[in-house]
Scaffold this active site. Structure first.
Site, short mmCIF file in Angstrom:
data_model
loop_
_atom_site.label_atom_id
_atom_site.label_comp_id
_atom_site.label_asym_id
_atom_site.label_seq_id
_atom_site.Cartn_x
_atom_site.Cartn_y
_atom_site.Cartn_z
N GLY A 1 0.19 0.11 -5.05
CA GLY A 1 -1.09 -0.57 -4.91
C GLY A 1 -2.02 -0.22 -6.05
O GLY A 1 -2.20 0.96 -6.34
N ASN B 1 -0.21 1.20 5.77
CA ASN B 1 0.74 0.44 4.96
C ASN B 1 1.47 -0.49 5.92
O ASN B 1 2.15 -0.03 6.84
CB ASN B 1 1.72 1.41 4.28
CG ASN B 1 2.81 0.70 3.50
OD1 ASN B 1 3.87 1.27 3.27
ND2 ASN B 1 2.59 -0.52 3.09
N GLY B 2 1.35 -1.78 5.70
CA GLY B 2 2.00 -2.74 6.59
C GLY B 2 1.04 -3.86 6.94
O GLY B 2 0.01 -4.03 6.28
N TYR C 1 13.42 -3.31 -4.38
CA TYR C 1 12.35 -3.73 -5.28
C TYR C 1 11.14 -2.80 -5.31
O TYR C 1 10.65 -2.44 -6.37
CB TYR C 1 11.90 -5.12 -4.83
CG TYR C 1 10.92 -5.84 -5.73
CD1 TYR C 1 11.37 -6.77 -6.67
CD2 TYR C 1 9.56 -5.63 -5.61
CE1 TYR C 1 10.47 -7.46 -7.48
CE2 TYR C 1 8.66 -6.31 -6.42
CZ TYR C 1 9.11 -7.22 -7.34
OH TYR C 1 8.23 -7.90 -8.13
N CYS D 1 0.81 -1.20 0.00
CA CYS D 1 0.00 0.00 0.00
C CYS D 1 0.85 1.26 0.00
O CYS D 1 2.02 1.23 0.37
CB CYS D 1 -0.84 0.05 1.27
SG CYS D 1 -1.94 -1.35 1.45
#
Ligand code: SF4
Length: 503
Positions: free
Chosen positions: A45, A119-120, A262, A18
């Site tokens: 996302g 996010n997580g 990445y 996210c």
């Protein structure tokens, strides 16, 4: 998730979870800056996008499945009134793949309204959900973000904002970078180990919190700094600054090293490092550790490009044995030997084995003159299942490559991620039960080498213990059921909800 024909779409590679953003401006509506910032974070996302704003009187929300450009029309943005708001792009991790888990999550309660972008991934969400459900909280989704929202809402009934956030942080365990709206006040919180990125930026007429600095650049803002692990940042309502509260101190961080390798955009600065430079330096290190003299070195576009450029640079300075090059020795030639079809999405349907085998031809087309009769080193950032690498090596050999050597700018992925990256299960990860030599044989390469974990720590200028290396070591920085930890860490006891008499 299935398509109209009942087939299961197959996602390739790894997917980030996210992107989050929060904005507080001096008078101007926040909706459009949030919208542009979400565009800049679209790579984090693609499943859903949403914005929640507050105009000082009421909260406005628009959340849709799909890409940012499809999720919002002019009318939607016009209806999002208010100079403060948060936004979210989501790739589903915890929770189901439908609109009930799309974010920001918003709720109204006795002491005001709350919006949350996360996010997580929490590793103890179920325990807290059970405890809150027993106390009468009704949940509308199975996602972990709603658990944080309910916990925070309950704390806010009894205490001020800063204490409420602190007590929720004391109960949740896992990875989280959050932007939160409490009425028209915007907050940013980063988990005590700083697993996911979150940064602060200054705009002409306000402040912004965002997963990556590229979102700040998009709004012509200036990066101020990263939100510190365990820190709460409160943007002032008048857009004139922010207040900082270090709510949890932690001896070590657990930054996700894969953000640098990445996930993040190469033009973002994360934890004070430009991602592009980090990738180039990882490529240089890859040459030092496992360089091989071939006619050409080429990236897998776009993921391997920065690694390959650093690798080729280092190869022009020293030989594979680490000796300085002679003046008339140019080293290894850097070439773009693979062209990418940019219109192939991240998800496409490949129901049959034959179609799956064609996948790489759909995405990549080799330039024959660069490859034919040459020895080739091809560089990428990861091997997940090994399917793409096998096809790629075959493609290069079919094009006339005499030798194909594969170099990877990160250590081998041996275990899944519980912190929110959709990375495949242990059974699907080719390196979970195979040695590097076995993988080399499986993908039919002439040689294969990964970067070492020590090299990653050295290049990112971090102690190993300050990084999360869970997916490449199988030892995690969080207390995850059935998995080993790489440090002294345990999840909090959430059964006894006595608020500490501190502060
Ligand atoms: S397990 Fe891997 S992908 Fe997940 S947070 Fe840790 S380093 Fe990042």
């Amino acid at each position: 998730m299935t398509d109209g024909r009942g087939e299961t779409p197959r996602r390739t590679g790894m997917t980030e979870k996210c992107g989050v953003v929060g904005v507080s401006l001096n008078g101007r509506d926040a909706a459009r800056p949030l919208y542009y910032a979400l565009y800049a974070l679209q790579h984090r996302g693609q499943e859903s996008a949403g914005i929640v704003t507050h105009d000082g009187f009421q909260q406005h929300s628009h959340v849709e499945m799909g890409l940012v450009g499809d999720a919002f029309g002019e009318d939607d943005l016009d209806a999002l009134n208010g100079a403060a708001g948060i936004g979210h792009v989501r790739y589903p991790t915890a929770g189901s793949v439908d609109s009930s888990c799309a974010q920001p999550f918003s709720v109204s309660f006795k002491s005001g309204s709350l919006g949350l972008s996360h996010n997580g991934n929490l590793v103890n969400a179920d325990e807290i959900r059970d405890e809150l459900a027993a106390a009468g909280h009704a949940f509308t989704s199975d996602g972990d973000t709603e658990v944080i929202a309910h916990d925070l809402a309950r704390n806010l009934l009894e205490e001020d904002l800063v204490r409420a956030v602190k007590h929720t942080m004391g109960r949740i365990h896992g990875s989280y970078s959050l932007t939160i709206s409490h009425d028209d006040t915007i907050l940013g919180v980063r988990d005590p180990q700083g697993n996911r990125p979150l940064c602060i930026g200054e705009l002409e007429d306000g402040y912004i919190l965002a997963s990556e600095s590229a979102a700040i650049d998009t709004l012509d803002g200036d990066l101020v700094r990263d939100v510190r692990p365990g820190e709460l940042v409160v943007l002032r309502d008048d857009g004139q600054g922010f207040d900082s509260y270090q709510l949890v101190e932690n001896e070590n961080t657990a930054h996700c090293f894969f953000e640098h390798v990445y996930f993040a955009r190469p033009d973002s600065v994360i934890d004070e490092t430009l991602v592009y430079e980090a990738r180039r330096n990882l490529g240089r290190k890859l040459w030092e550790e496992s360089g091989v003299e071939t006619d050409v070195v080429m990236p897998v576009p776009d993921s391997g490009r920065a690694f390959a450029s650093g690798y080729a640079d280092a190869a022009s300075e020293t030989t594979a044995d680490g000796e300085p090059r002679d003046a008339d020795d140019d080293g290894v030639e850097f070439a773009e030997g693979l062209m990418k079809n940019r219109y192939v999405g991240r998800t496409f349907i490949m129901p049959t084995q034959d179609e799956r085998e064609r996948a790489v031809r759909l995405k990549l087309n080799p330039i024959k003159s660069t490859i034919e009769g040459k020895t080739v080193t091809v560089i990428d950032d990861s091997i997940v299942r090994g399917t793409t690498s096998t096809q790629l090596v075959q493609l290069l050999k079919d094009c006339g490559a005499e030798e194909v050597h594969v170099r990877i700018g990160a250590p081998a992925i041996v275990a899944p991620c519980y912190m929110g990256i959709d990375m495949a299960t242990r059974e699907e990860l080719i390196a979970s039960d195979k040695s590097t030599d076995e993988i080399r044989d499986a993908i039919s390469a002439d040689s294969l080498a990964y970067l070492s974990t020590d090299a990653v720590a050295e290049v990112l200028d971090e102690e190993r213990i300050d990084l999360c290396l869970g997916c490449v070591t199988g030892e995690y920085p969080y207390d995850i059921e059935g998995e080993a930890t790489d440090r002294d860490v345990s999840r909090p006891d959430v059964g006894d909800r006595q608020l500490p008499a501190d502060d």
